[in-house]
Scaffold this motif. Structure first.
Motif, PDB file in Angstrom:
ATOM      1  N   ASP A  78       0.810  -1.215   0.000  1.00 51.53           N
ATOM      2  CA  ASP A  78       0.000   0.000   0.000  1.00 51.53           C
ATOM      3  C   ASP A  78       0.844   1.267   0.000  1.00 51.53           C
ATOM      4  O   ASP A  78       0.455   2.285   0.567  1.00 51.53           O
ATOM      5  N   LEU A 104       7.099   1.841  10.373  1.00 54.10           N
ATOM      6  CA  LEU A 104       6.287   1.847   9.155  1.00 54.10           C
ATOM      7  C   LEU A 104       6.036   3.319   8.824  1.00 54.10           C
ATOM      8  O   LEU A 104       5.542   4.073   9.664  1.00 54.10           O
ATOM      9  N   ASN A 116       3.785   3.410  12.694  1.00 52.88           N
ATOM     10  CA  ASN A 116       4.014   2.267  13.576  1.00 52.88           C
ATOM     11  C   ASN A 116       5.483   2.199  13.946  1.00 52.88           C
ATOM     12  O   ASN A 116       6.347   2.363  13.088  1.00 52.88           O
ATOM     13  N   MET A 118       8.103  -0.029  16.629  1.00 53.27           N
ATOM     14  CA  MET A 118       8.263  -1.093  17.631  1.00 53.27           C
ATOM     15  C   MET A 118       9.721  -1.154  18.036  1.00 53.27           C
ATOM     16  O   MET A 118      10.593  -1.294  17.178  1.00 53.27           O
TER      17      MET A 118
ATOM     18  N   GLN B  78       0.861  -4.814  16.090  1.00 51.11           N
ATOM     19  CA  GLN B  78       0.158  -3.526  16.029  1.00 51.11           C
ATOM     20  C   GLN B  78      -0.746  -3.496  14.817  1.00 51.11           C
ATOM     21  O   GLN B  78      -0.421  -4.102  13.792  1.00 51.11           O
ATOM     22  N   PRO B  79      -1.839  -2.734  14.887  1.00 48.13           N
ATOM     23  CA  PRO B  79      -2.625  -2.471  13.681  1.00 48.13           C
ATOM     24  C   PRO B  79      -1.975  -1.337  12.908  1.00 48.13           C
ATOM     25  O   PRO B  79      -1.295  -0.499  13.492  1.00 48.13           O
ATOM     26  N   THR B  80      -2.150  -1.323  11.601  1.00 47.94           N
ATOM     27  CA  THR B  80      -1.576  -0.252  10.789  1.00 47.94           C
ATOM     28  C   THR B  80      -2.704   0.574  10.170  1.00 47.94           C
ATOM     29  O   THR B  80      -3.862   0.191  10.242  1.00 47.94           O
ATOM     30  N   PRO B  81      -2.369   1.698   9.530  1.00 45.10           N
ATOM     31  CA  PRO B  81      -3.403   2.598   9.012  1.00 45.10           C
ATOM     32  C   PRO B  81      -4.348   1.950   8.016  1.00 45.10           C
ATOM     33  O   PRO B  81      -5.492   2.355   7.918  1.00 45.10           O
ATOM     34  N   HIS B  82      -3.902   0.978   7.256  1.00 44.58           N
ATOM     35  CA  HIS B  82      -4.789   0.373   6.262  1.00 44.58           C
ATOM     36  C   HIS B  82      -5.413  -0.910   6.791  1.00 44.58           C
ATOM     37  O   HIS B  82      -5.688  -1.827   6.028  1.00 44.58           O
ATOM     38  N   ILE B  86       0.956  -5.594  11.792  1.00 41.10           N
ATOM     39  CA  ILE B  86       2.399  -5.739  11.700  1.00 41.10           C
ATOM     40  C   ILE B  86       2.889  -6.367  12.996  1.00 41.10           C
ATOM     41  O   ILE B  86       2.432  -5.998  14.075  1.00 41.10           O
ATOM     42  N   PHE B 132       3.243  -8.209   8.466  1.00 42.03           N
ATOM     43  CA  PHE B 132       2.338  -7.151   8.071  1.00 42.03           C
ATOM     44  C   PHE B 132       1.172  -7.811   7.361  1.00 42.03           C
ATOM     45  O   PHE B 132       1.362  -8.441   6.326  1.00 42.03           O
TER      46      PHE B 132
END
Lengths: 127, 152
Positions: A78, A104, A116, A118, B78-82, B86, B132
Motif C-alpha cells: 500500500d 512503518l 508504527n 516497535m 500492532q494495527p496499521t493505518p490500512h 504488523i 504485516f
C-alpha cells in the motif's frame, strides 16, 4: 545515493533524522508521529502523538547514543515503507546493549510520518 | 486470548502456530516455502533484496545451512493505518509483512538480519521478525496465483 531505490533513500533519511532527534532532543520527536500512530516500547503499547512523545520524553536516562549496525527498507503493497534497524545503544553510563526497531512510514500530505514503531532491546534469556 | 485485541490474536497465532510451521518447512523442504509468498513479495536477506516468489524460494533453498535454531524472546503486534497487522519477534531477527489474499495470509514482505555487532558475541543466530497483514481486499486485485496456505 542516486542509485538507491527511492524507498531506501526515504527510509535511510528518516532513520538518520529519527536517531539524531532521539539522541539530542527527543521531545521534538512528536513531529514524526500522527494521532493514529502506534508505539510498542519494550512490550508497552502507546497510541497517538501525545502519548508517544510523553513516553519517549520520560525515559529515565540523561544521555543516549544510538549506533546503527544495519538497516533494511522495503516498499509495502500500500505504498508505505517499512524499515528495520539493528544496532546498539548506550544510555548514561550503562553498558552498551543491542536493540531492534521497526518503523512503518506513510506519506501524508507529501511528508513521511511514522505510523508504527516497535522497539525492543536485544536482551536474551541466556548468558 | 479472547481479551486480546484482534491484531494481537492474529499476530500471536502466526507466531506460535504458523512460524513453527514455517520453520518446519524451512528445515525439511524449503522449496515448499513458495506457497506462502506471492509474485509481489519482497525478501531482504542480510541486506540482499529479492522480489517475487521464484527468486525468494531460490534464495531460501540455496542457503548453506540445513536447519535454523530459533527461539522467540519477545513478540509485538500492532494495527496499521490500512487495517493491516504488523508483528515483530525478537530473538529471531526476521521481519515479514503479511497480506490477506483470498482469505489466506501470505507474506508480502520479509526481512532477515543477524544481529552481529562489531564486538564478540555468542554464536547464536539473533534475528527479528515482523509481520504485516493487510485486510481482506476490496480494491486490491487478487493475484491469480494467490495461495491459500494459511488457515486458522
Amino acid at each position: 545515493m542516486g542509485d538507491k531505490p527511492i524507498w531506501e533513500q526515504i527510509g535511510s533519511s528518516f532513520i538518520q533524522h529519527y536517531y539524531q532527534l532521539f539522541d539530542n532532543v527527543r521531545t521534538q520527536l512528536g513531529a514524526i508521529y500522527i494521532d493514529a500512530s502506534c508505539l510498542t516500547w519494550e512490550g508497552q503499547q502507546f497510541q497517538g502523538k501525545a502519548a508517544i512523545v510523553e513516553k519517549l520524553s520520560s525515559l529515565p536516562f540523561q544521555k543516549i547514543q544510538h549506533s546503527i549496525t544495519a538497516q533494511d527498507h522495503q516498499p509495502t503493497p500500500d505504498s508505505c515503507i517499512i524499515s528495520m534497524v539493528v544496532g546498539q545503544l548506550k544510555a548514561d553510563e550503562d553498558p552498551i546493549v543491542g536493540f531492534h526497531q521497526m518503523f512503518l512510514l506513510k506519506n501524508i500530505n507529501y511528508a513521511w510520518v511514522c505510523t508504527n514503531d516497535m522497539f525492543r532491546l536485544a536482551l536474551y534469556n541466556f548468558g | 486470548m479472547g481479551d486480546m485485541p484482534i491484531w494481537e490474536q492474529i499476530g500471536s497465532n502466526l507466531m506460535w502456530n504458523k512460524i513453527p510451521h514455517y520453520y518446519q518447512l524451512f528445515d525439511n523442504d524449503r522449496t515448499q516455502l513458495g506457497a506462502i509468498y506471492v509474485d509481489t513479495s519482497c525478501l531482504k536477506w542480510e541486506g540482499q533484496p529479492f522480489q517475487g516468489k521464484a527468486p525468494i524460494v531460490e534464495k531460501l533453498s540455496s542457503l548453506p545451512f540445513q536447519k535454523i535454531q530459533h527461539s522467540i524472546t519477545a513478540q509485538d503486534h500492532q494495527p496499521t493505518p490500512h487495517s493491516c497487522i504488523i508483528s515483530t519477534a525478537v530473538g529471531q531477527l526476521k521481519m515479514f509483512l503479511l497480506k490477506n489474499i483470498s482469505n489466506a495470509w501470505v507474506y508480502t514482505n520479509d526481512m532477515f538480519r543477524l544481529a552481529l555487532h562489531n564486538f564478540g558475541c555468542p554464536p547464536l543466530s539473533r534475528h527479528s521478525r515482523c509481520f504485516f497483514l493487510p485486510p481482506l481486499p476490496s480494491a486490491i486485485p487478487t493475484p491469480p496465483d494467490a495461495p491459500n496456505i494459511m488457515h486458522r
